[in-house]
Design a protein around this motif. Structure first.
Motif, short mmCIF file in Angstrom:
data_model
loop_
_atom_site.label_atom_id
_atom_site.label_comp_id
_atom_site.label_asym_id
_atom_site.label_seq_id
_atom_site.Cartn_x
_atom_site.Cartn_y
_atom_site.Cartn_z
N ASP A 1 0.34 4.10 -2.83
CA ASP A 1 -0.16 5.44 -2.51
C ASP A 1 0.61 6.02 -1.31
OD1 ASP A 1 -1.57 7.73 -2.10
OD2 ASP A 1 -3.55 6.79 -2.11
N GLU B 1 1.30 8.99 -0.33
CA GLU B 1 0.73 10.12 0.41
C GLU B 1 -0.29 9.65 1.43
OE1 GLU B 1 -0.43 13.54 -1.75
OE2 GLU B 1 1.32 13.47 -3.06
N LYS B 2 -1.14 8.74 0.99
CA LYS B 2 -2.16 8.22 1.90
C LYS B 2 -1.48 7.54 3.09
CE LYS B 2 -6.28 5.33 1.94
NZ LYS B 2 -5.88 3.93 2.22
N PHE B 3 -0.46 6.79 2.76
CA PHE B 3 0.28 6.06 3.79
C PHE B 3 0.79 7.01 4.88
CE2 PHE B 3 4.43 4.67 5.37
CZ PHE B 3 4.08 3.46 5.94
N TRP B 4 1.48 8.07 4.47
CA TRP B 4 2.08 8.97 5.46
C TRP B 4 1.04 9.84 6.15
CZ3 TRP B 4 6.32 7.46 7.33
CH2 TRP B 4 7.26 6.82 6.52
N GLU B 5 -0.03 10.16 5.44
CA GLU B 5 -1.10 10.96 6.06
C GLU B 5 -1.66 10.26 7.29
OE1 GLU B 5 -3.97 11.49 2.96
OE2 GLU B 5 -2.73 13.02 1.98
N GLU B 6 -1.84 8.95 7.15
CA GLU B 6 -2.43 8.20 8.25
C GLU B 6 -1.58 8.30 9.51
OE1 GLU B 6 -4.03 3.97 8.25
OE2 GLU B 6 -4.12 4.49 6.12
N ASN C 1 0.82 -1.21 0.00
CA ASN C 1 0.00 0.00 0.00
C ASN C 1 0.85 1.26 0.00
OD1 ASN C 1 -2.19 -1.68 0.16
ND2 ASN C 1 -2.45 -1.43 2.38
N SER C 2 1.96 1.21 0.74
CA SER C 2 2.80 2.42 0.87
C SER C 2 3.46 2.77 -0.45
CB SER C 2 3.87 2.21 1.95
OG SER C 2 4.95 1.44 1.45
N THR D 1 0.18 17.29 1.35
CA THR D 1 0.92 16.19 1.97
C THR D 1 2.34 16.12 1.45
OG1 THR D 1 -1.12 14.97 2.20
CG2 THR D 1 0.92 13.71 2.41
N TRP E 1 7.15 17.95 2.76
CA TRP E 1 6.09 17.11 3.32
C TRP E 1 5.26 17.92 4.31
CZ3 TRP E 1 4.81 12.21 1.82
CH2 TRP E 1 5.75 11.51 1.05
#
Ligand code: WT7
Length: 632
Positions: free
Chosen positions: A21, A23-28, A17-18, A42, A54
């Motif tokens: 995507d 951005e989604k990964f780090w946003e979480e 997943n990382s 992000t 970032w």
């Protein structure tokens, strides 16, 4: 939620997943911190442009996340256990609440002394809690800290202060490590003779020896904090504001001031510590590094506090008063997570096993190594003698530039192999490059290690020299971050770092540029030219081997070597002293004047049977002379 990865299957899924995507990964993960204002974007920028960002527009203070955030739930929990150089000296524990007060007090002092957001403050201190307090106080007011390892010389300190125009220096009267005494204030005074930007010096008492004093410039730490308020409102920072500068050696020129930023660094150090070490609330975590290196920044100061863990600050050495010191401390505080360098393991495994057996190490759960490749023998000794075969070993590969651990097993989750850093953390995309600059797609491969996608913890620049930043990291393999390391990947896709492929040495886990050492040696009036290479050293990992062309009349070679070593200690640090010195009449140079270090490396390691192609040398007979020569 992948906040804590708990199984190998989960790791594989999260990793996938990382990459799909990022951005989604780090946003979480970023969402788990305290932000005063949510970020606008992000991720932006690229390696090509050298402008990676970032969480831009996000407002925060990292110290609020390290301390304030924990006060309600764990104010009385131990933040730091301080273990002094000598086991009989005064030791203490500091709770999160106490640390918060101490940091607030010192933050008020700094502001009162005219330090504001963006100012640079140099820190040159002993490994005591005050070093962490000074660091965190800077971060709390938005001043950019630049910690200089207290083993560096006056000249090295001065060079670093001048490079970033620091306005203040925080130091101690002196320090003791093992049976050595280092007069930090004297060294600071000498350094400051050539540092006009430093207006104030704050001196924290440690050794109580006599020191000289500059009225109007120098002030005692303990006097200043006496009346300072323990309340302080942290200064709001943008995620991309600089948090600190830390100097590290490269293959050429002077040390590079790596710039790390508030938001990305916070997220990355916290995330990496938590997942690699699988740390839990009641754990006692001990990283034996010095805060003057990135390991100390990330995994003594910031990472543990961000995770609300209890950590140890250790002032001493592995062998003082005897080689059981590490294990004594592990027993005393029931350490659960122990993180050290292969060089320390190699030194300790040479000692009588009594020094280990005397202590109860049953509290240990995870063992870590960092800083250099670990040989299999040391890995097995660590596993069996220290971990009793029950503690996963995390061999963590990373760099000053990366901010945190990049390739490493997750403790108890990733299968380990001696000598292997194993697999990348989710969010990190390594690749191996061939000589033509193409990515090697085969699983089993060997090449230069690069990272393909930006991550939050990466260096944002070299202070004052963005051109050099671009040139060093993003030019050799366009579109990638070049690490400077060589690496092998096995049939399972596991990574094994083979060492630097540039002219950087790794001596006892300390990173040294060959050019820096050569420049220091060349300062000797009798030296015409020198060349430095590394060679295998059974404790240090790599030793420093210097070849020097000298004027006639150097006299006794042993005495001359001492002169060279004293000079290198004075200009750089005792850690950079040549282990071996060979006087030579020439150096193997190509027709274009470049030293063929490959040949010197072979000679230095005593492996002269096959020197490879020497046909491009200007004068091949030099090689014969060098092989016949004697090293001291
Ligand atoms: C260089 C970075 C990472 C913090 C301490 C050193 C070497 C680091 C490993 C490891 C093999 C390693 C690399 C790297 N290195 N960790 N686990 N296995 N080599 O930080 O001073 O910036 O040095 O240390 O060569 O490039 P640094």
């Amino acid at each position: 939620m992948w906040l804590n990865i708990k199984s190998f299957d989960e790791y594989k899924e999260v990793y996938k997943n990382s990459v799909e995507d990022p951005e989604k990964f780090w946003e979480e993960y970023a969402g788990t911190f305290y932000w005063r204002k949510h970020w606008d974007k992000t991720h932006s920028g690229s390696f090509e442009e050298g402008n990676v960002k970032w969480f831009e527009g996000g407002k925060l203070n990292i110290v609020e996340n390290c301390l304030d955030r924990h006060l309600d739930t764990m104010g009385n929990k131990t933040a730091f256990i301080f273990e002094p150089n000598h086991p009989d000296s005064f030791r203490r524990t500091i709770s999160y609440r106490q640390l918060h007060e101490d940091v607030c007090r010192f933050a008020n002092v700094l502001e009162e002394k005219g330090i504001t957001k963006g100012d640079r403050v140099a820190i040159y201190m002993a490994m005591t809690p005050e070093l962490a307090i000074a660091t965190l106080a800077c971060a709390r007011i938005g001043a950019v800290h630049s910690i200089v390892f207290a083993g560096f010389s006056a000249q090295s300190l001065a060079e670093r202060i001048r490079d970033c125009d620091a306005k203040m220096l925080i130091t101690n009267d002196g320090l003791r490590r093992g049976d050595k005494h280092v007069p930090l204030k004297d060294i600071s005074d000498e350094a400051l003779e050539s540092c006009p930007t430093v207006e104030k010096v704050i001196v924290c008492q440690r050794t109580n020896r006599d020191i000289s004093w500059v009225e109007g410039r120098d002030e005692w730490w303990h006097m200043l904090i006496r009346n300072a308020s323990k309340k302080h409102e942290a200064v709001e920072m943008d995620a991309e504001d600089p948090l600190f500068i830390l100097y590290t050696s490269g293959s050429t020129g002077k040390p590079k001031g790596q710039v790390h930023t508030c938001g990305g660094y916070m997220i990355y150090t916290s995330y990496s510590l938590r997942n690699v070490f699988q740390i839990e609330e009641e754990d006692v975590y001990w990283c034996t590094a010095d805060a003057g290196w990135i390991t100390g920044h990330s995994y003594i100061i910031y990472g543990p506090l961000l995770n609300g863990v209890s950590g140890i600050i250790f002032e001493g050495t592995p062998t003082y008063p005897d080689p059981g010191r590490f294990w004594e401390v592990c027993e005393k505080y029931e350490v659960t997570h122990f993180y050290t360098a292969p060089t320390a393991i190699r030194a300790l495994m040479k000692e009588d096993i009594e020094y280990v057996d005397k202590y109860d190490l049953s509290s240990l759960k995870v063992l870590g190594t960092v800083g250099e490749p670990i040989n299999e023998e040391a890995w097995h000794w660590y596993d069996e003698e220290i971990g009793n075969g029950e503690c996963p070993i995390v061999d963590t590969w990373w760099q000053t530039e990366t901010g945190g651990i990049m390739i490493s097993p997750l403790a108890g989750i990733t299968p380990t192999k001696p000598g292997y850093a194993t697999l990348p953390l989710p969010g990190i995309q390594p690749a191996l490059m061939d000589d033509e600059g193409n990515e090697i797609k085969d699983t089993e491969a060997q090449g230069d290690l690069v990272i393909k996608h930006p991550w939050p913890g990466m260096t944002r620049g070299i202070w004052g020299d963005m051109e050099r930043y671009q040139e060093t990291y993003f030019t050799k393999y366009p579109g990638n971050y070049f690490t400077g390391d060589g690496c092998r990947r096995d049939e399972d896709g596991f990574y094994r770092i083979t060492g630097r492929v540039d002219d950087v040495l790794n001596v006892s886990g300390h990173r040294l540029g060959t050019a820096e050492i050569e420049n220091a040696i060349d300062e000797h009036p009798k030296v015409v030219e020198s060349a430095v290479v590394g060679y295998p050293h059974d404790v240090k990992g790599e030793g420093v081997f210097a070849f020097a062309i000298c004027d006639d009349g150097i006299g006794d070679p042993e005495a001359f070597k001492k002169e060279i070593n004293d000079l290198v200690s004075k200009i750089i640090s005792p850690i950079a002293k040549p282990d071996k010195l060979q006087i030579t009449t020439g150096l193997p140079k190509t027709r274009s004047g470049k030293i063929m270090r490959r040949i010197l490396r072979k000679v230095a390691s005593g492996d002269t049977d096959d020197l490879g192609d020497t046909s491009t040398l200007l004068d091949p007979s030099v090689v014969e002379d060098i092989i016949k020569g004697k090293a001291y």
